[in-house]
Design a protein around this motif. Structure first.
Motif, PDB file in Angstrom:
ATOM      1  N   LEU A   1       0.822  -1.205   0.000  1.00  0.00           N
ATOM      2  CA  LEU A   1       0.000   0.000   0.000  1.00  0.00           C
ATOM      3  C   LEU A   1       0.857   1.255   0.000  1.00  0.00           C
ATOM      4  CD1 LEU A   1      -2.829  -1.028   2.502  1.00  0.00           C
ATOM      5  CD2 LEU A   1      -2.977  -0.822   0.020  1.00  0.00           C
ATOM      6  N   GLN A   2       1.945   1.219   0.734  1.00  0.00           N
ATOM      7  CA  GLN A   2       2.838   2.373   0.768  1.00  0.00           C
ATOM      8  C   GLN A   2       3.446   2.640  -0.603  1.00  0.00           C
ATOM      9  OE1 GLN A   2       5.639   1.441   3.881  1.00  0.00           O
ATOM     10  NE2 GLN A   2       4.287   2.140   5.526  1.00  0.00           N
TER      11      GLN A   2
ATOM     12  N   LYS B   1       0.754   4.176  -2.785  1.00  0.00           N
ATOM     13  CA  LYS B   1       0.534   5.578  -2.437  1.00  0.00           C
ATOM     14  C   LYS B   1       1.652   6.460  -2.983  1.00  0.00           C
ATOM     15  CE  LYS B   1      -2.155   4.771   1.781  1.00  0.00           C
ATOM     16  NZ  LYS B   1      -2.197   4.914   3.260  1.00  0.00           N
ATOM     17  N   SER B   2       2.883   5.959  -2.877  1.00  0.00           N
ATOM     18  CA  SER B   2       4.020   6.731  -3.382  1.00  0.00           C
ATOM     19  C   SER B   2       3.907   6.933  -4.892  1.00  0.00           C
ATOM     20  CB  SER B   2       5.326   5.992  -3.037  1.00  0.00           C
ATOM     21  OG  SER B   2       6.439   6.662  -3.580  1.00  0.00           O
TER      22      SER B   2
ATOM     23  N   LEU C   1       1.194   9.511  -5.646  1.00  0.00           N
ATOM     24  CA  LEU C   1       1.660  10.876  -5.399  1.00  0.00           C
ATOM     25  C   LEU C   1       2.543  11.377  -6.543  1.00  0.00           C
ATOM     26  CD1 LEU C   1       2.486  10.710  -1.570  1.00  0.00           C
ATOM     27  CD2 LEU C   1       0.548  11.865  -2.666  1.00  0.00           C
TER      28      LEU C   1
END
Length: 255
Positions: A142-143, A146-147, A150
């Motif tokens: 998930l990280q 998200k990165s 962005l």
């Protein structure tokens, strides 16, 4: 399969390549064994035919060629020797074929044992490789997502900013005519519609397409300067609704 292949240590290869080669080789050897079985079957048919013929001769009362007992005994011995010789040849051939089949079966069994050992070794290797695979946690995945999102959003903002600067420089709003500036408006006169920039028209079309892709059409308002609308339509950037010419949509370049 040649005899020296059984002396070599099995090499771990791709399961797919190995399965195809092993299958083709096994089919070829099965066809050879089947051909030998057909030859054996023909020999057995010949044995049965000779046996039947022999039995018929045993039951048959031969025509008397000569009344001389010595001549009859000599002819009978000669005929029996021929039949015996033929039967011995058939028996020898059958025994040779049986020996060859036994050797083939023994060799195939040995080959199957070796292949089973290879499969077992591959299974062990597969399990070891599965245990060595690094499992990414859900949080880390998930990280990373998200990165990436962005970065995509930042890139989108850069593109929109660059597009806005380009459009403002090369496609500004039309300047108000000097005579219209000097002309005074009466109190009852309706205010002039404020035109929007080409950048804003495109931004509205983009937002409409992304927010409601099933209904991407936008109604042309008085704030849209007609030359800019015609520019978008002429160069295929926008498309008119097939049934309502007052509605346009952005060309779906992403599809």
């Amino acid at each position: 399969m040649s005899s020296y292949q059984h002396d070599l240590a099995p090499t771990i290869t791709s399961n797919t390549v190995y399965s195809i080669d092993a299958k083709e080789e096994l089919l070829d050897e099965c066809e050879e064994i089947w051909r030998q079985m057909e030859e054996l079957s023909l020999l057995m048919v010949r044995v049965k035919a000779l046996t039947a013929e022999y039995n018929q001769w045993q039951k048959r009362s031969p025509e008397i060629i000569s009344t001389n007992p010595d001549v009859l005994v000599a002819l009978g011995k000669e005929e029996l020797q021929k039949v015996d010789h033929d039967l011995e040849m058939v028996l020898s051939t059958v025994q040779s074929k049986n020996k060859k089949l036994k050797e083939d079966m023994k060799r195939e069994q040995q080959w199957l044992d070796e292949q089973q050992q290879l499969v077992d070794a591959l299974d062990v290797t597969h399990e070891e490789m599965k245990n060595q695979v690094v499992q990414f946690s859900e949080k880390r995945t998930l990280q990373e997502l998200k990165s990436k999102m962005l970065k995509i959003r930042a890139y989108k903002e850069e593109l929109l900013s660059a597009l806005g600067e380009f459009l403002e420089e090369h496609f500004p709003l039309p300047e108000e005519d000097e005579s219209a500036k000097k002309k005074k408006k009466s109190p009852a006169e309706e205010p002039t519609v404020q035109l929007v920039t080409l950048h804003e028209i495109l931004e509205r079309l983009i937002n409409k397409l992304m927010s409601t892709p099933h209904e991407p059409y936008l109604t042309i308002s008085d704030s849209f300067w007609p030359p800019y609308v015609e520019l978008l339509l002429r160069y295929g950037i926008a498309l008119r609704h097939p049934e309502d010419p007052n509605r346009i949509r952005l060309e779906a370049y992403h599809q």
